[in-house]
Design an enzyme around this catalytic site. Structure first.
Site, PDB file in Angstrom:
ATOM      1  N   HIS A  48      -5.351  -6.821  -4.691  1.00  0.00           N
ATOM      2  CA  HIS A  48      -3.924  -7.017  -4.445  1.00  0.00           C
ATOM      3  C   HIS A  48      -3.509  -6.124  -3.283  1.00  0.00           C
ATOM      4  CE1 HIS A  48       0.473  -6.884  -6.152  1.00  0.00           C
ATOM      5  NE2 HIS A  48       0.428  -7.139  -4.872  1.00  0.00           N
ATOM      6  N   GLU A  89       0.625  -7.216   2.789  1.00  0.00           N
ATOM      7  CA  GLU A  89       0.112  -5.903   2.406  1.00  0.00           C
ATOM      8  C   GLU A  89       0.016  -4.971   3.613  1.00  0.00           C
ATOM      9  OE1 GLU A  89      -0.594  -4.593  -0.767  1.00  0.00           O
ATOM     10  OE2 GLU A  89       0.621  -6.344  -1.258  1.00  0.00           O
ATOM     11  N   HIS A  93       2.388  -1.864   3.127  1.00  0.00           N
ATOM     12  CA  HIS A  93       1.636  -0.666   2.746  1.00  0.00           C
ATOM     13  C   HIS A  93       0.700  -0.154   3.845  1.00  0.00           C
ATOM     14  CE1 HIS A  93       3.054  -1.138  -1.363  1.00  0.00           C
ATOM     15  NE2 HIS A  93       2.697  -2.410  -1.315  1.00  0.00           N
TER      16      HIS A  93
END
Length: 198
Positions: A48, A89, A93
């Site tokens: 993930h 992502e 992040h």
């Protein structure tokens, strides 16, 4: 997770990483989209994300204009089988890691391949009900360098959703911060992997 974010979103300024491994059959059972790239294939655990974390809270959406190169996306698809997820992502992040996109995703690959998944969870063709303590024991036994408090389980009701693993900045397992809590009951249900006969 407690919804707290770090005010300082300076890339590279964080305390540790959290690797989130999603149980793909659960994602596909709950997805409202027909995610063919992931859900038409028999995936078990997929990445993930690899998230920079602070001892309290986490940085997100750090300033960056860099895009993920197409070659990097293609390389990551076996581990993160969704182009949109890879791009998301990175923006959410990866930009906070202090690395360029390709280097960040190389880190994701390195971490993913350093984690051993027990064989019984790699080819699950029928649903499995297992005690949460047994699932934790299995994962810790397969990764003897991992402290007990480096492993967090996330469930949606009784169903396993994610396994989260905390790592220091040298990518060695370490204790998670108090922000990270187990969210599973005494037993866990794992949906079976999808057949690729569609």
């Amino acid at each position: 997770m407690v919804t707290v974010t770090q005010a300082d979103s300076t890339p590279g300024r964080f305390d540790y990483y959290l690797l989130s491994l999603s149980w793909s059959p659960e994602y596909c059972a709950r997805s409202h989209r027909d995610d063919e790239m992931q859900c038409a294939r028999p995936y078990a655990f997929v990445v993930h994300g690899l998230w920079p974390q602070d001892e309290h809270g986490w940085p997100s959406d750090c300033p960056s204009r860099e895009r993920v190169p197409d070659a990097t996306i293609e390389r990551m698809l076996p581990l993160m089988p969704n182009r949109g997820l890879i791009i998301h992502e990175w923006r959410r992040h990866g930009t906070c890691s202090g690395f360029k996109a390709d280097a960040y995703f190389s880190l994701v690959e390195q971490v993913y391949h350093s984690i051993n998944i027990p064989a019984r969870y790699q080819r699950l063709t029928t649903a499995l009900s297992v005690a949460t303590s047994e699932l934790r024991r299995d994962l810790l036994a397969a990764n003897p360098a991992m402290p007990k408090n480096a492993l967090i389980l996330q469930c949606a009701g009784s169903y396993l959703q994610e396994v989260r693993i905390c790592l220091d900045r040298e990518l060695k397992p370490r204790a998670c911060s108090s922000d990270q809590r187990n969210r599973c009951g005494s037993s866990v249900l794992l949906r079976p992997m999808r057949s690729n006969a569609r």
